[in-house]
Design an enzyme around this catalytic site. Structure first.
Site, PDB file in Angstrom:
ATOM      1  CG  ASP A  49       1.165  22.198  43.224  1.00 39.55           C
ATOM      2  OD1 ASP A  49      -0.047  22.035  43.448  1.00 39.55           O
ATOM      3  OD2 ASP A  49       1.828  21.475  42.453  1.00 39.55           O
ATOM      4  CE1 TYR A  54       4.660  16.875  39.968  1.00 35.46           C
ATOM      5  CE2 TYR A  54       4.718  18.670  41.550  1.00 35.46           C
ATOM      6  CZ  TYR A  54       4.133  18.060  40.462  1.00 35.46           C
ATOM      7  OH  TYR A  54       3.044  18.640  39.866  1.00 35.46           O
ATOM      8  CE  LYS A  79      -0.379  18.660  41.943  1.00 31.13           C
ATOM      9  NZ  LYS A  79       1.006  19.019  42.347  1.00 31.13           N
ATOM     10  CG  HIS A 112      -0.589  14.018  40.012  1.00 25.04           C
ATOM     11  ND1 HIS A 112       0.702  13.993  40.469  1.00 25.04           N
ATOM     12  CD2 HIS A 112      -0.617  15.008  39.088  1.00 25.04           C
ATOM     13  CE1 HIS A 112       1.420  14.908  39.849  1.00 25.04           C
ATOM     14  NE2 HIS A 112       0.636  15.536  38.998  1.00 25.04           N
ATOM     15  CG  ASN A 244       7.372  33.920  37.410  1.00 22.32           C
ATOM     16  OD1 ASN A 244       7.464  34.627  36.409  1.00 22.32           O
ATOM     17  ND2 ASN A 244       7.848  32.693  37.459  1.00 22.32           N
TER      18      ASN A 244
END
Length: 278
Positions: A49, A54, A79, A112, A244
């Site tokens: 993602d 970013y 996004k 976004h 994770n």
């Protein structure tokens, strides 16, 4: 390290599916992103993602090209940023994102933020619909949209977002919005699923972790999984990335879920308010 169990898939309303656990690259520097994407893919992640905002789409693309994992195996999300909303601007921004990624399509393209004061998110959504029709965005959705905004998209275009990516963690559980997602057939995806680590020292979480012999982060991510959410934890540490994704070999009890439900707070939001953020 042993390999984690395969990540389950969550069905989208357009007939496709998304891995329930992905790797988020928010705040990762462009230079470090390729290696970290490679590490994530090597750890078993098959969903990445990113976002135009970013500043690391190029790094994500390079990381994908430098691994032995085929493109068809990886679900890539990016996004649209706020300053590129509007029909034509959205299409141009999407082209720029594809060029930075070095891809001919993305698996999921999101608006976004709604930026309601700009008054352009409906035009942007119409552009996303066209991108999907062209096959360049396989699935389309939104991020940080409210129930009213979701209903407006559906009512005015007839196309329901596949997914709404929202801030969601034990201190900010968004029950009303999640119920709207269920009613509309929209998948809930959590950004900052660990509450930017702020929830990991909650006694209710640490007690469950101690009993299960798991980390607090694994307990919180398991909570997301068992509630049917998609989660995209971010880490720049390989050991934590592996930890994770290793959340499919244990389960929480109903008492655990009740304890975590009790952590929800009216002031639990960490990120911006979608109604005012521009």
């Amino acid at each position: 390290m042993t390999a984690p169990d395969p990540v389950p898939q969550i069905a989208l309303n357009d007939g496709r599916s998304i891995p329930q656990l992905g790797f988020g690259v928010w705040r990762l520097q462009e230079a470090e992103t390729p290696a970290l994407v490679g590490t994530a893919l090597g750890s078993g992640y098959r969903s990445i993602d990113t976002a135009a905002a970013y500043g690391n789409e190029g790094g994500v693309g390079r990381g994908l090209r430098e691994t032995i994992v085929s493109r068809a195996e990886v679900f890539v999300t990016t996004k649209l940023w706020n300053d590129a909303q509007g029909y034509d601007a959205t299409r141009h921004a999407f082209d720029d994102s594809l060029a930075r990624l070095g891809l001919d399509h993305v698996d999921l393209y999101l608006i976004h933020w709604p930026c309601p004061d700009r008054g352009l998110y409906l035009d942007s959504w119409r552009a996303l619909i066209r991108l999907q029709e062209e096959g360049r965005a396989a699935s389309i959705g939104v991020s940080n949209f409210t129930e009213d905004q979701l209903e407006r998209l559906v009512n005015e275009t007839g196309v329901t977002p596949a997914l709404n990516q929202i801030e969601l963690h034990p201190r900010f559980q968004q029950r009303s919005l999640r119920a709207a997602h269920v009613r509309l057939g929209i998948v809930t995806e959590a950004w900052s699923p660990l509450g930017q680590a702020q929830v990991l020292d909650e006694p209710a979480i640490t007690r469950i972790a101690d009993r299960l012999g798991r980390s607090p982060a694994q307990v919180v991510l398991r909570w997301h999984i068992e509630n049917g959410f998609v989660a995209i934890p971010k880490s720049a540490t390989p050991a934590r990335m592996h930890e994770n994704i290793d959340v499919f070999g244990f389960s929480l009890t109903q008492e655990d879920h009740t304890a975590i439900a009790g952590l929800d707070r009216a002031d639990g939001r960490i990120g911006p308010d979608p109604m005012t953020f521009q």
